[in-house]
Design an enzyme around this catalytic site. Structure first.
Site, PDB file in Angstrom:
ATOM      1  CG  HIS A 182      63.733  21.475  55.842  1.00  0.00           C
ATOM      2  ND1 HIS A 182      62.437  21.735  56.226  1.00  0.00           N
ATOM      3  CD2 HIS A 182      64.511  22.323  56.553  1.00  0.00           C
ATOM      4  CE1 HIS A 182      62.434  22.719  57.122  1.00  0.00           C
ATOM      5  NE2 HIS A 182      63.682  23.079  57.345  1.00  0.00           N
ATOM      6  N   GLY A 218      60.814  24.653  71.835  1.00  0.00           N
ATOM      7  CA  GLY A 218      60.808  25.576  70.699  1.00  0.00           C
ATOM      8  C   GLY A 218      62.192  25.927  70.197  1.00  0.00           C
ATOM      9  CG  LEU A 270      67.585  21.043  70.488  1.00  0.00           C
ATOM     10  CD1 LEU A 270      68.350  21.220  71.783  1.00  0.00           C
ATOM     11  CD2 LEU A 270      68.527  20.557  69.382  1.00  0.00           C
ATOM     12  CB  SER A 307      56.739  18.942  69.637  1.00  0.00           C
ATOM     13  OG  SER A 307      57.534  18.795  68.492  1.00  0.00           O
ATOM     14  CG  ASP A 355      61.724  15.637  64.798  1.00  0.00           C
ATOM     15  OD1 ASP A 355      62.764  15.436  64.139  1.00  0.00           O
ATOM     16  OD2 ASP A 355      61.103  16.721  64.783  1.00  0.00           O
TER      17      ASP A 355
HETATM   18  P1  ADP Z   1      60.308  21.971  69.467  1.00  0.00           P
HETATM   19  O1  ADP Z   1      59.738  20.655  69.098  1.00  0.00           O
HETATM   20  O2  ADP Z   1      61.300  22.470  68.472  1.00  0.00           O
HETATM   21  O3  ADP Z   1      60.866  22.034  70.853  1.00  0.00           O
HETATM   22  P2  ADP Z   1      57.572  22.801  69.072  1.00  0.00           P
HETATM   23  O4  ADP Z   1      56.966  24.129  68.920  1.00  0.00           O
HETATM   24  O5  ADP Z   1      57.399  21.819  67.984  1.00  0.00           O
HETATM   25  O6  ADP Z   1      59.113  23.035  69.417  1.00  0.00           O
HETATM   26  O7  ADP Z   1      56.992  22.109  70.383  1.00  0.00           O
HETATM   27  C1  ADP Z   1      56.990  22.798  71.610  1.00  0.00           C
HETATM   28  C2  ADP Z   1      55.690  22.524  72.336  1.00  0.00           C
HETATM   29  O8  ADP Z   1      55.669  21.172  72.828  1.00  0.00           O
HETATM   30  C3  ADP Z   1      55.508  23.384  73.573  1.00  0.00           C
HETATM   31  O9  ADP Z   1      54.926  24.620  73.260  1.00  0.00           O
HETATM   32  C4  ADP Z   1      54.588  22.519  74.422  1.00  0.00           C
HETATM   33  O10 ADP Z   1      53.246  22.690  74.009  1.00  0.00           O
HETATM   34  C5  ADP Z   1      55.029  21.110  74.091  1.00  0.00           C
HETATM   35  N1  ADP Z   1      56.012  20.622  75.083  1.00  0.00           N
HETATM   36  C6  ADP Z   1      57.295  20.296  74.870  1.00  0.00           C
HETATM   37  N2  ADP Z   1      57.893  19.872  75.996  1.00  0.00           N
HETATM   38  C7  ADP Z   1      56.954  19.925  76.970  1.00  0.00           C
HETATM   39  C8  ADP Z   1      56.947  19.623  78.377  1.00  0.00           C
HETATM   40  N3  ADP Z   1      58.046  19.180  78.995  1.00  0.00           N
HETATM   41  N4  ADP Z   1      55.798  19.821  79.043  1.00  0.00           N
HETATM   42  C9  ADP Z   1      54.680  20.267  78.407  1.00  0.00           C
HETATM   43  N5  ADP Z   1      54.643  20.567  77.109  1.00  0.00           N
HETATM   44  C10 ADP Z   1      55.753  20.402  76.386  1.00  0.00           C
HETATM   45 MG    MG Z   2      58.614  20.259  67.364  1.00  0.00          MG
END
Ligand code: ADP
Ligand code: MG
Length: 418
Positions: free
Chosen positions: A33, A141, A144, A147, A204
């Protein structure tokens, strides 16, 4: 990678030359953060990534099959929800969720490449459509940053589609072929995530693009200067443990913390007009005037200001090979996130407590935005198995959640793989 290409051929029945791009997730060793306060972070790229296999085509449409979500969706360039185009529909597998030929609205996961396309178009890149399959092994989610990995992979896919003849190479070469630096590309991907709805910092996307094998980066999030710090893999392992708590961080709680930091910086500016963000606040100035801040804002600021100092000190400790000191700073980071920033939770606290009780563990903390997700633990190689055993013995019994544990090497950043 061969699997992904095979999957592409399955889904699209297309024998054209397939290009593959890859962008890693990340784990942040210390500096949480701080990024959106213009401060310091110390992430490393994970050996887990999002991959996209694609073949460009002449329609201004991006059509993607998501292996993870087992569905397909498409959008028109540079933006706009895809209306189905006659003649473009490939022979999709029969089981489209809901049995409908076309989902009513675009799925959430499509928003990432859509927004990346939008910002690239605004940056002056003439985009070209493609068909693609996306897959990844960055847990979604879990903090790590799947997104960011997905945004960066999307950006590379879009750039490759324009120049399908570029050789396999690290992302920076592809960015340069388009007149962009890798740092600028990271910023564009960050902007895309803002448009999806999370006001994330730059860490990130930056580490996904700039990661270096065997190294963590100490990154100055204000000017994006960085220093690669070697991780002594023979002396310490990086253990990532997924609490199994899907991050409850609504973007609401995250954006609220950001607002509190801005509020704190604004109050403190009264004592030094040079203060732009919390990055500019010294511990001495903070301590002298902390009583002027509302109580919650004061604790939020204290976290950020002390955390920035911890990152700089831990980089020195790592370079000096002082893993004990590094571990102490990692522990202090968690305690500050738990007590002052209030982004931990009982499951993360339990994982940290278990890890700290294992002999040979240097330090353990939550990593990522918090409210669920993962912890990161630095441990002597011989402590990894005892750590695993200790977590398996207690965590599920006490929380009802199955933890996932893995040792991660610091990987290279995003690239055109094929
Ligand atoms: P984090 O970044 O912590 O993993 P986020 O909520 O920020 O969690 O992002 C997760 C979102 O990113 C998922 O809900 C999806 O929409 C997208 N995402 C991540 N990886 C993939 C993937 N391999 N294929 C499709 N969408 C993905
Ligand atoms: Mg994220």
């Amino acid at each position: 990678m061969a699997d992904l290409v095979a999957r592409f051929r399955d889904v699209f029945d297309d024998s054209g030359p397939v290009r593959v791009v890859r962008a890693p997730g990340r784990v942040n060793l210390i500096g949480e953060h701080t990024d959106y306060n213009g401060g310091f972070v110390m992430p490393m790229a994970l050996d887990r990534a999002v991959r996209i296999a694609l073949v460009p085509h002449d329609e201004p449409v991006v059509a993607i099959w998501s292996v993870q979500f087992d569905e397909r969706a498409e959008f028109r360039l540079p933006s706009g929800l895809g209306t189905p185009l006659a003649g473009l529909r490939p022979p999709w597998p029969a089981a489209v969720p809901g049995g409908e030929a076309e989902p009513a609205g675009a799925p959430h996961w499509l928003r990432y490449p859509m927004k990346v396309a939008e910002v690239l178009a605004e940056a002056g890149i003439a985009l070209r459509g493609f068909r693609a399959v996306v897959d990844g092994d960055v847990p979604v989610g879990s903090g790590l940053s799947s997104s960011a990995a997905y945004e960066v992979a999307s950006a590379l896919a879009l750039l490759v589609a324009v120049r399908p003849d570029v050789p396999a190479a690290p992302a920076a070469a592809l960015a340069e072929a388009h007149g962009l630096s890798a740092g600028r590309l990271a910023k564009l991907c960050q902007e895309a995530e803002h448009r999806v709805g999370v006001r994330c910092g730059i860490m990130d996307q930056f580490i996904s693009l700039h990661g270096r094998a065997g190294h963590a980066l100490v990154l100055d999030c204000r000017d994006l200067s960085f220093d690669a710090v070697p991780l002594p893999a023979q002396k310490a392992k990086v253990v990532v443990i997924d609490s199994g708590v899907k991050r409850r961080l609504s973007s609401g709680a995250y954006n609220e913390r950001r607002g509190q930091c801005e509020e704190g910086a604004e109050h403190l500016r009264e004592f030094d007009p040079a203060i732009r963000e919390l990055r500019d606040v010294s511990l001495a100035l903070f301590e002298a005037h902390a009583d002027r801040l509302p109580e919650v804002v004061r604790r939020r600021c204290r976290h950020v200001i002390t955390e920035n100092a911890r990152v700089l000190e831990s980089a020195e400790a790592m370079k000096a090979g002082d893993l004990t000191r590094f571990g102490d700073l990692v522990n202090a980071s968690h305690d500050s996130l738990r007590d002052d920033y209030e982004v931990s939770g009982p499951e993360l606290d339990l994982l940290v407590e278990i890890a700290r009780g294992v002999e040979g563990v240097f330090g353990s903390r939550l990593t990522g935005a918090g409210f669920g997700g993962c912890t990161v633990t630095l441990a002597r190689p011989e402590a990894v198995e005892p750590l695993r055993a200790a977590v398996l013995a207690r965590y599920e019994k006490e929380t009802g959640l199955a933890p996932r544990i893995w040792v991660s090497e610091a990987a290279a950043g995003a690239a055109v793989e094929q």
